[in-house]
Design a protein around this motif. Structure first.
Motif, PDB file in Angstrom:
ATOM      1  N   GLY A  54       0.769  -1.236   0.000  1.00 36.68           N
ATOM      2  CA  GLY A  54       0.000   0.000   0.000  1.00 36.68           C
ATOM      3  C   GLY A  54       0.807   1.297   0.000  1.00 36.68           C
ATOM      4  N   ALA A  55       1.552   1.673   1.009  1.00 34.36           N
ATOM      5  CA  ALA A  55       1.700   0.993   2.282  1.00 34.36           C
ATOM      6  C   ALA A  55       1.735   2.046   3.393  1.00 34.36           C
ATOM      7  N   VAL A  56       0.951   1.745   4.427  1.00 33.75           N
ATOM      8  CA  VAL A  56       1.093   2.483   5.682  1.00 33.75           C
ATOM      9  C   VAL A  56       1.899   1.589   6.614  1.00 33.75           C
ATOM     10  N   MET A  57       2.961   2.142   7.179  1.00 35.34           N
ATOM     11  CA  MET A  57       3.906   1.332   7.947  1.00 35.34           C
ATOM     12  C   MET A  57       3.897   1.739   9.409  1.00 35.34           C
ATOM     13  N   ASP A  58       3.741   0.742  10.257  1.00 34.28           N
ATOM     14  CA  ASP A  58       3.937   0.912  11.690  1.00 34.28           C
ATOM     15  C   ASP A  58       5.437   0.758  11.947  1.00 34.28           C
ATOM     16  N   PRO A  59       6.112   1.787  12.480  1.00 30.87           N
ATOM     17  CA  PRO A  59       7.575   1.720  12.603  1.00 30.87           C
ATOM     18  C   PRO A  59       8.062   0.953  13.831  1.00 30.87           C
ATOM     19  N   ARG A  60       7.159   0.324  14.574  1.00 26.00           N
ATOM     20  CA  ARG A  60       7.555  -0.292  15.844  1.00 26.00           C
ATOM     21  C   ARG A  60       8.690  -1.304  15.673  1.00 26.00           C
ATOM     22  N   ALA A  79       4.498  11.233   7.699  1.00 25.15           N
ATOM     23  CA  ALA A  79       3.705  10.773   8.831  1.00 25.15           C
ATOM     24  C   ALA A  79       2.220  10.894   8.499  1.00 25.15           C
ATOM     25  N   VAL A  80       1.433   9.935   8.977  1.00 24.65           N
ATOM     26  CA  VAL A  80      -0.012  10.000   8.784  1.00 24.65           C
ATOM     27  C   VAL A  80      -0.563  11.180   9.579  1.00 24.65           C
ATOM     28  N   THR A  81      -1.327  12.033   8.910  1.00 23.86           N
ATOM     29  CA  THR A  81      -1.906  13.216   9.564  1.00 23.86           C
ATOM     30  C   THR A  81      -3.410  13.097   9.767  1.00 23.86           C
ATOM     31  N   ASN A 110       2.039   6.283  12.550  1.00 22.51           N
ATOM     32  CA  ASN A 110       2.454   5.492  11.395  1.00 22.51           C
ATOM     33  C   ASN A 110       2.873   6.402  10.233  1.00 22.51           C
ATOM     34  N   TYR A 111       3.455   5.779   9.209  1.00 19.47           N
ATOM     35  CA  TYR A 111       3.986   6.521   8.066  1.00 19.47           C
ATOM     36  C   TYR A 111       3.487   5.917   6.759  1.00 19.47           C
ATOM     37  N   ILE A 112       3.252   6.796   5.780  1.00 21.30           N
ATOM     38  CA  ILE A 112       2.956   6.336   4.428  1.00 21.30           C
ATOM     39  C   ILE A 112       4.285   6.192   3.689  1.00 21.30           C
TER      40      ILE A 112
END
Length: 544
Positions: A54-60, A79-81, A110-112
């Protein structure tokens, strides 16, 4: 005679899972002041070439692997706003208040990203640590030792003729041996499928269930661009009984990722996921973001969506399955990269400890044990019922999942089950035909012009990598009963029914294949077996 090379750990696949495993092994060796030889092979022409998300990424997980990833210049910028979840009708849409959304639909922190670029950056980190990275080499065969344990893989022969005989440019593959081999091939891995069968890794678990994700990258006018906006949709163009949904992610630089996912348990053989994606873009709530823009790239990929109950046993003598080869994706969150990275790290830690204990080619039991006590297992357990709920239809599934998550926090005392997608198709005569509009070449497009944007290439003078177990089945069963659904479920125009004097026949245009694996999954008789073509072939996605 094939040459061979020896390593401590071999990793098959250069996506987030495989690269994370390679990096973690080298980090642990540095910390202990020892050395571990690590080899990673990737079938794409370069690291990232076959990555599509997609991608939305969880950076954990990335923050655990490389805590200073921002300082190191990772291509993770947007960053997702804002989150918007919209239920679409044919002409309009209703946004769900964010306060009513389950936690899995929230993207705070999260980040796009363009995941192919992230994979390329991870590959650079791996090489800097001393990992031997070999793109353009496809793992074609699993190798076993005398005791029946995995001892590595053989890469594919190059320069074979269509008949499988050595041609003028023939080069034999190479055997890569290791004390442990980690398989990170992505969804529906060719070798992973063989390992599941040989070691009965699926005994006692549900069949895996999948979706096909079709994605385009657009450059849009500045006034239509909202950096950091994440839009997810459900409803139209799917009917309420068919699982599917779309996304629009606003990246940096006036770029927008737009895509559509169709659950491969759909029942109507006339349905075309590709055409549904094209139709999706014409909705007023979607076209407003991309109208006046330019389509830059196209691709498609199957997605393992079954959850924990469809996950096979992870380990076997000599190795493990990691990432989407084992179905680690969280379908409810529409995310898999963080899970892939974490699974690779856990497997690497188990392999490193085994090497330190001078063990070799046994089962890495510490890997599944570490997974069971990890935050990743807790996350996947919480959303395990998402796909089974959604099989009950859009409205009932959404209601049940909302109750499960918002009232019970995902801790309901039941686990629902999955069934195999290839069993779902009804006879064509029982289903309504779907009239899809012709593409306009501006907002909507045909398959072949789309495949052109994927930079897909295969040498035609080689054995076909789309193998039929029985050459008669496509006509006697698929065409007769289901109106040849492979013509529609393939997003690249690979399968075509050609009418001839002697009768219809199936033509396979293997050079078009974007390696999505949908045919291997959805074929109603499981007659199509996807195997790797020559290394380096297939799509070359540019940061998809």
């Amino acid at each position: 005679m094939r040459e061979s090379m020896e390593f401590d750990v071999l990793i098959v696949g250069g996506g987030p899972a495989g690269l994370a495993a390679a990096i973690r092994l080298k980090q642990l060796a540095q910390d202990k002041g020892t050395d571990v030889s690590v080899c990673l092979i990737e079938k794409g022409a370069e690291i990232g070439a076959h990555i599509l998300s997609g991608a939305v990424m969880d950076p954990r997980a990335l923050s655990e692997l490389i805590p200073d990833w921002q300082e190191q210049g990772a291509p993770i910028k947007t960053a997702v706003t804002e989150d918007r979840v919209i239920f679409l009708s044919e002409t309009g849409g209703r946004q769900i208040p964010n306060a009513l959304l389950p936690d899995s639909f929230h993207n705070d922190g999260n980040y796009i990203v363009r995941l192919g670029n992230v994979a390329k950056w991870l590959g650079e980190q791996a090489e800097a640590l001393g990992v031997e990275v070999y793109p353009g080499f496809a793992g074609a065969e699993v190798l076993f030792d005398e005791a029946g344990a995995v001892k590595g893989v053989a890469t594919g022969d190059m320069g074979l003729t269509r008949e499988g005989e050595p041609g003028p440019n023939y080069q034999p593959g190479m055997e890569l041996h290791a004390k442990y081999t980690l398989f990170a091939e992505g969804c529906r891995g060719h070798l992973g499928k063989q390992l599941e069968a040989k070691y009965k890794l699926r005994e006692g678990v549900d069949p895996q269930t999948y979706g096909i994700g079709i994605k385009e990258l657009w450059e849009v006018p500045a006034e239509r661009h909202v950096p950091g906006l994440v839009v997810h949709t459900a409803g139209w163009p799917m009917d309420s009984a068919t699982y599917g949904g779309g996304f629009v992610y606003h990246l940096e630089d006036n770029l927008v990722s737009i895509g559509f996912v169709v659950g491969l348990n759909y029942t109507n053989p006339h349905l075309s996921p590709f055409e549904e994606m094209q139709r999706y873009k014409t909705h007023p709530e979607i076209r407003k973001y991309i109208e006046g823009g330019k389509r830059l790239a196209y691709g498609a990929r199957a997605i393992a969506a079954g959850g924990l109950q469809s996950q096979p046993k992870l380990v076997f003598p000599g190795g493990a399955l990691i990432g989407d080869d084992a179905g680690f994706l969280n379908a409810a969150r529409i995310k898999g990269s963080h899970a892939a990275i974490k699974s690779g790290m856990l497997a690497a830690e188990a392999a490193f400890d085994a090497l330190g204990a001078e063990r070799s080619r046994d089962e890495l039991a510490a890997f599944p044990e570490a997974f069971r006590t990890s935050w990743l297992h807790a996350e996947l357990h919480k959303t395990r019922n998402f796909k089974p709920y959604m099989k009950k239809g859009l409205w009932m599934g959404s209601l049940l999942f909302g109750i499960d998550q918002n009232l019970f926090g995902g801790k309901v005392p039941w686990t629902l089950h999955n069934s195999a997608d290839h069993t779902a198709l009804k006879p064509a005569a029982e289903c309504e035909k779907i009239a899809y509009p012709k593409p306009d070449g501006v907002l909507t497009f045909d398959r072949l012009s789309s495949v052109f944007l994927s930079n897909t290439n295969h040498e035609e003078e080689q054995p076909c990598h789309l193998q039929l177990k029985d050459a008669g089945v496509p006509i006697s069963v698929n065409l007769a009963q289901h109106d040849a659904p492979e013509q529609r479920y393939c997003p690249a125009g690979v399968y075509e029914i050609v009418q001839e004097e002697a009768g219809p026949r199936l033509q396979i245009n293997a050079q078009n294949c974007v390696h999505c694996k949908t045919c291997d999954i959805k074929d109603p008789t499981q007659n199509i077996n996807w195997v790797v073509p020559q290394g380096g072939e297939g799509p070359i996605y540019q940061g998809m």
